[in-house]
Motif scaffolding. Structure first.
Motif, PDB file in Angstrom:
ATOM      1  N   UNK A 206      41.015  29.093  40.212  1.00  0.00           N
ATOM      2  CA  UNK A 206      39.670  29.010  39.639  1.00  0.00           C
ATOM      3  C   UNK A 206      38.870  30.280  39.877  1.00  0.00           C
ATOM      4  N   UNK A 207      39.041  30.876  41.062  1.00  0.00           N
ATOM      5  CA  UNK A 207      38.348  32.134  41.354  1.00  0.00           C
ATOM      6  C   UNK A 207      38.839  33.253  40.438  1.00  0.00           C
ATOM      7  N   UNK A 208      40.149  33.308  40.209  1.00  0.00           N
ATOM      8  CA  UNK A 208      40.697  34.332  39.312  1.00  0.00           C
ATOM      9  C   UNK A 208      40.134  34.171  37.903  1.00  0.00           C
ATOM     10  N   UNK A 209      40.070  32.935  37.428  1.00  0.00           N
ATOM     11  CA  UNK A 209      39.548  32.684  36.074  1.00  0.00           C
ATOM     12  C   UNK A 209      38.057  33.039  35.981  1.00  0.00           C
ATOM     13  N   UNK A 210      37.303  32.674  37.038  1.00  0.00           N
ATOM     14  CA  UNK A 210      35.870  32.978  37.017  1.00  0.00           C
ATOM     15  C   UNK A 210      35.629  34.488  37.025  1.00  0.00           C
ATOM     16  N   UNK A 211      36.341  35.192  37.916  1.00  0.00           N
ATOM     17  CA  UNK A 211      36.181  36.640  37.955  1.00  0.00           C
ATOM     18  C   UNK A 211      36.669  37.300  36.682  1.00  0.00           C
ATOM     19  N   UNK A 212      37.797  36.828  36.145  1.00  0.00           N
ATOM     20  CA  UNK A 212      38.314  37.388  34.899  1.00  0.00           C
ATOM     21  C   UNK A 212      37.383  37.169  33.727  1.00  0.00           C
ATOM     22  N   UNK A 213      36.772  35.988  33.676  1.00  0.00           N
ATOM     23  CA  UNK A 213      35.817  35.691  32.603  1.00  0.00           C
ATOM     24  C   UNK A 213      34.647  36.662  32.632  1.00  0.00           C
ATOM     25  N   UNK A 214      34.150  36.934  33.824  1.00  0.00           N
ATOM     26  CA  UNK A 214      33.020  37.851  33.933  1.00  0.00           C
ATOM     27  C   UNK A 214      33.419  39.261  33.515  1.00  0.00           C
ATOM     28  N   UNK A 215      34.618  39.696  33.892  1.00  0.00           N
ATOM     29  CA  UNK A 215      35.076  41.035  33.518  1.00  0.00           C
ATOM     30  C   UNK A 215      35.229  41.156  32.011  1.00  0.00           C
ATOM     31  N   UNK A 216      35.736  40.120  31.376  1.00  0.00           N
ATOM     32  CA  UNK A 216      35.877  40.150  29.912  1.00  0.00           C
ATOM     33  C   UNK A 216      34.515  40.275  29.248  1.00  0.00           C
ATOM     34  N   UNK A 217      33.534  39.570  29.773  1.00  0.00           N
ATOM     35  CA  UNK A 217      32.179  39.654  29.214  1.00  0.00           C
ATOM     36  C   UNK A 217      31.567  41.035  29.393  1.00  0.00           C
ATOM     37  N   UNK A 218      32.038  41.768  30.417  1.00  0.00           N
ATOM     38  CA  UNK A 218      31.456  43.078  30.693  1.00  0.00           C
ATOM     39  C   UNK A 218      32.222  44.221  30.022  1.00  0.00           C
TER      40      UNK A 218
ATOM     41  N   UNK B  92      38.071  38.102  41.550  1.00  0.00           N
ATOM     42  CA  UNK B  92      39.371  37.896  40.908  1.00  0.00           C
ATOM     43  C   UNK B  92      40.506  38.388  41.805  1.00  0.00           C
ATOM     44  N   UNK B  93      40.342  39.571  42.418  1.00  0.00           N
ATOM     45  CA  UNK B  93      41.394  40.119  43.270  1.00  0.00           C
ATOM     46  C   UNK B  93      41.600  39.237  44.509  1.00  0.00           C
ATOM     47  N   UNK B  94      40.502  38.802  45.131  1.00  0.00           N
ATOM     48  CA  UNK B  94      40.626  37.942  46.316  1.00  0.00           C
ATOM     49  C   UNK B  94      41.311  36.629  45.959  1.00  0.00           C
ATOM     50  N   UNK B  95      40.918  36.052  44.826  1.00  0.00           N
ATOM     51  CA  UNK B  95      41.554  34.810  44.392  1.00  0.00           C
ATOM     52  C   UNK B  95      43.036  34.989  44.132  1.00  0.00           C
ATOM     53  N   UNK B  96      43.414  36.096  43.498  1.00  0.00           N
ATOM     54  CA  UNK B  96      44.822  36.363  43.216  1.00  0.00           C
ATOM     55  C   UNK B  96      45.615  36.541  44.514  1.00  0.00           C
ATOM     56  N   UNK B  97      45.014  37.228  45.491  1.00  0.00           N
ATOM     57  CA  UNK B  97      45.695  37.433  46.773  1.00  0.00           C
ATOM     58  C   UNK B  97      45.927  36.107  47.494  1.00  0.00           C
TER      59      UNK B  97
END
Length: 257
Positions: A50-62, A78-83
């Motif tokens: 969920x953290x990866x998706x949330x961070x990725x969503x924000x990056x796509x918007x930016x 996103x990186x912390x979630x992936x780790x």
């Protein structure tokens, strides 16, 4: 009036940009907490994903916009979630590198002398070997050959497994070799376990379930499994429901005869 509307719209836009940040941070924190507590691998995987998706969503918007703190925070989430996800989903140890009980056994699968092995008394009459004498094949990380007190009785020869599967194995696998006809033990929960502790004990012989019981604090079950002509014995312990994980799932006086 016009200035107030513009300010309100700007605040709403800022909250909309920061919402994925907050979701991602909370998910990462929840995943770390579950990982430290152990026994919550599905929760860790779901929260970190969920953290990866949330961070990725924000990056796509930016995309296409200048890099700022919002984008950097989204990347960090996103990186912390992936780790965390990668650590929790790491593959099991090499089958040839596992060990059932770290006392008296080398991690390369070869038995070596150790205090627990050399000082152990002989098996009870009528049996040929303690389970600890078998060379390990796979799993067993976090399992210990040590005394255990179950339902008020102390048993010197026990194999105690951990149900904290974020950091330990839920199974231990051993080759039976030849000459054995039965695996006998008692399964029980150590008295040191929390009151809500419930564990499912399973014995598999050549991939087939030969014994399965769910036990709680103070419960003991007899295990008597035929193994004549069989090749592989697998012991498995699993937390039941939302049970607290602990180093308390005991295979009492496990022996082969």
């Amino acid at each position: 009036m016009r200035t107030e509307v513009i300010t309100t719209a700007a605040d709403d836009g800022r909250r909309a940009r920061l919402l994925p940040h907050g979701v991602g941070v909370v998910a990462d924190v929840a995943a770390v907490a579950a990982l430290l507590a152990g026994g919550g691998r599905p929760i860790v995987l779901a929260a970190s994903a969920g953290a990866v998706l949330a961070g990725g969503y924000l990056l796509v918007r930016r995309l296409g916009q200048p890099v700022d703190r919002t984008a950097l925070l989204g990347l960090a989430v996103a990186v912390a979630g992936a780790a965390i996800f990668g650590y929790a989903a790491r593959p099991a140890p090499d089958p040839q590198a596992g060990a059932v009980a770290q006392d008296g056994m080398a991690r390369d699968g070869a038995a070596t002398p150790g205090p627990a092995t050399t000082n152990a008394p002989p098996p009870p009459a009528g049996s040929r070997a303690w389970l600890f004498d078998l060379p390990p094949v796979e799993g067993g990380e976090g399992w210990r050959h040590r005394p255990a007190t179950v339902a008020g009785h102390r048993y010197e020869q026990s194999l105690v497994a951990s149900t904290c599967f974020a950091t330990n194995d839920e199974t231990a696998s051993l080759n039976l070799g030849t000459g054995f006809t039965r695996f006998q033990a008692r399964a029980g929960v150590a008295d040191t376990a929390p009151g809500d502790y419930r564990t499912r004990f399973t014995v598999l012989v050549d991939g087939e379930v030969a014994f399965r019981r769910e036990l709680g604090l103070g419960d003991v079950a007899e295990v008597d499994v035929p193994v004549a002509g069989k090749l592989r014995l697998v012991l498995k312990v699993e937390s039941v429901g939302l049970t607290s994980c602990d180093d308390a799932a005991a295979w009492i006086e496990p022996k082969l005869g």
